[in-house]
Design a protein around this motif. Structure first.
Motif, short mmCIF file in Angstrom:
data_model
loop_
_atom_site.label_atom_id
_atom_site.label_comp_id
_atom_site.label_asym_id
_atom_site.label_seq_id
_atom_site.Cartn_x
_atom_site.Cartn_y
_atom_site.Cartn_z
N ARG A 172 0.95 -1.55 -0.12
CA ARG A 172 -0.41 0.10 -0.32
C ARG A 172 0.80 0.83 0.08
O ARG A 172 0.91 2.21 -0.72
N ASP A 173 2.27 0.88 0.84
CA ASP A 173 2.78 2.46 0.67
C ASP A 173 3.65 2.59 -0.15
O ASP A 173 3.71 4.27 -0.71
N ALA A 174 3.97 1.40 -1.08
CA ALA A 174 5.11 1.83 -1.98
C ALA A 174 3.96 1.93 -3.17
O ALA A 174 4.69 2.97 -4.21
N PHE A 215 4.66 6.11 -5.36
CA PHE A 215 4.37 5.61 -6.64
C PHE A 215 3.03 6.99 -7.65
O PHE A 215 3.51 7.36 -8.15
N ALA A 216 2.34 6.75 -6.68
CA ALA A 216 1.26 7.83 -7.49
C ALA A 216 1.20 9.21 -6.74
O ALA A 216 0.70 9.62 -8.33
N GLN A 217 1.77 9.68 -6.13
CA GLN A 217 2.25 10.52 -5.24
C GLN A 217 3.38 11.02 -6.65
O GLN A 217 3.59 12.61 -6.53
N GLU A 273 4.96 9.56 -9.29
CA GLU A 273 4.54 9.76 -10.63
C GLU A 273 3.48 10.18 -11.18
O GLU A 273 3.72 10.07 -12.37
N LEU A 274 2.68 9.45 -10.25
CA LEU A 274 0.93 9.77 -11.04
C LEU A 274 0.74 11.06 -11.15
O LEU A 274 -0.01 12.18 -12.02
N LEU A 275 0.76 11.61 -9.50
CA LEU A 275 0.16 12.72 -9.13
C LEU A 275 0.85 14.36 -11.10
O LEU A 275 -0.03 14.56 -11.52
N PRO A 276 2.25 14.10 -10.69
CA PRO A 276 2.73 15.35 -11.67
C PRO A 276 2.04 15.09 -13.60
O PRO A 276 2.19 13.33 -13.80
N GLY A 277 1.23 15.74 -13.93
CA GLY A 277 0.87 15.74 -15.53
C GLY A 277 -0.73 14.88 -15.21
O GLY A 277 -0.69 14.60 -16.58
N ILE A 324 -5.18 8.87 -6.83
CA ILE A 324 -4.62 9.82 -7.61
C ILE A 324 -5.50 9.75 -9.49
O ILE A 324 -5.18 10.94 -10.40
N ASP A 325 -5.07 9.02 -10.09
CA ASP A 325 -5.29 8.55 -11.27
C ASP A 325 -5.99 7.34 -11.78
O ASP A 325 -5.19 6.18 -12.14
#
Ligand code: CAA
Length: 379
Positions: A13-15, A19-21, A23-27, A79-80
């Motif tokens: 869950r933490d990983a 990752f979401a914060q 790598e996915l949030l930007p953009g 996030i995405d």
């Protein structure tokens, strides 16, 4: 009864959250606006093991349980949801279907690269006139020596243009109804296989949803999954697990919207105090948190049943039905808490509200879930 997660669950869950914060949030707003598939991000998700989480390590998978998968899906979906639908289809429809019912040769050739995310897959059941009524499909596969000749059109296919491998459900003996349907593995690039138009969608705009056309596509007999006539059962069994993934996606959309609303309510002041200090907002937050928790219990229970080897068809339909309604309700309320700011892209909640709607439609509409649940009750 034990409601605790294991250390491994929490690490996954933490990983996924990290990752979401990062790598996915930007953009994510630009990808949504431009309807751009998250190629780079999905590649990294494969490298981190998110694309074949439950596959046996002997086929290059993560060997994790369904609870871990659900926890990761929730974090990514906060996030995405465009990235998470790609993840969900690859994990729970394509990899699971191949691992459970594919031949050893099919697993070697297709499952191994799918489990690492080196390639991704698509699941092709819906047609222009056969969505909920999956038995009525028209795509046909006619045996011709050591091949089948495949003709037909599939609609609403997630990973439609980015997949390399497509699990295609087709009629092999229309006279037999659902017992005359079979499942095949089709590769991108085969003669006669054309990727049709990309849908311009309300939500999950970063995911690539396409129609697919098959004209006299020659599919080797060894690419049939299971026996002839097994395709409908294959699709139904696969969707039972797929619904856990989509229920987790809905849960993630709801909890993502709630977390944004909660944070905003503590910052935004009106009538001399943070809006979180007004009872009108407190009641909204209380309803959101309660409904999310109830959805989480249903989602985790369905994943747990699957991990225990128990029947989960009925439970996964309940989880999807409820969590998708919660995603809709909570995301609408999250926009309301944000007021005018909720209606603009910068604050993310309007995207989550648009993304929420699809969870009540794909992998079976809410009405289909009620059919599955009522049949389970009345059986
Ligand atoms: N699990 C296992 N088996 C099932 C099943 C389930 N949930 N539902 C039905 N079956 C079996 C039945 O037991 C029966 O088997 P037998 O003949 O051996 O007894 C057989 O399937 C036929 O069952 P029904 O007579 O009940 O079939 P039906 O025509 O009335 O339809 C349905 C049942 C539940 C409505 C089914 O058509 C259905 O699930 N439709 C929705 C399809 C769907 O979810 N599509 C989504 C597309 S995929 C997608 O969205 C992926 C993506 O890209 C995101």
């Amino acid at each position: 009864m034990n409601f605790d997660y294991t250390e491994e669950h929490l690490a996954v869950r933490d990983a996924a959250r990290e990752f979401a914060q990062t790598e996915l949030l930007p953009g994510v707003i630009d990808r949504d606006t431009e309807a751009k598939f998250p190629h780079e991000q999905i590649k990294k998700m494969g490298e981190l093991g998110f694309m074949g989480m439950m596959v046996d390590p002997k086929y290059n998978g993560g060997g994790m349980d369904t609870v871990s998968y659900v926890l990761a899906m929730e974090e990514i979906s906060k996030i995405d949801a465009s990235a998470s639908v790609s993840m969900s289809v690859n994990n729970s429809l394509v990899c699971w279907g191949l691992e459970k019912y594919g031949s050893e040769a099919q697993k070697e050739k297709y499952l191994k690269p799918l489990a690492t995310g080196e390639i991704i897959g698509a699941f092709c059941l819906s047609e222009p006139e056969a969505g909920s009524d999956a038995t009525s499909q028209k795509t046909e596969a006619v045996k011709d020596g050591d091949h089948y000749i495949l003709n037909g059109t599939k609609n609403w296919i997630t990973n439609g243009s980015t997949a390399s491998v497509y699990l295609v459900i087709a009629q092999t003996d229309p006279a037999k109804g659902h017992k005359g349907i079979s499942a095949f593995i089709v590769e991108k690039g085969w003669d006669g296989f054309i990727i049709g138009k990309k849908e311009d969608k309300l939500g999950i705009r970063g995911s690539d949803t396409h129609s697919l056309m098959f004209t006299d596509v020659r599919v080797p007999v060894e690419n049939r999954i299971g026996e002839e006539g097994f395709g409908f059962t294959f699709a139904m069994e696969t969707l039972n697990g797929g619904r856990i993934g989509i229920a987790a996606q809905a849960l993630g959309i709801a909890s993502g919207a709630y977390e944004l609303a909660l944070a905003y309510s503590k910052e935004r002041k009106a009538f001399g105090k943070p809006i979180s200090q007004h009872q009108a907002i407190q009641f909204k937050l209380a309803d959101m948190a309660t409904n999310i928790e109830a959805a989480r219990l249903l989602v985790i229970k369905s994943a747990w049943l699957k991990d225990q080897g128990q029947d989960y068809a009925h439970a996964s339909a309940m989880a999807k039905l409820y969590a998708s309604q919660v995603a809709m309700d909570v995301s609408v309320e999250a926009v309301q808490v944000h007021g005018g700011y909720g209606y603009v892209k910068e604050y993310h909640v309007e995207r989550l509200m648009r993304d929420a709607k699809i969870t009540q439609i794909y992998e079976g509409t809410s009405e289909i879930q009620k059919i599955v649940i009522s049949r389970g009750i009345l059986r």
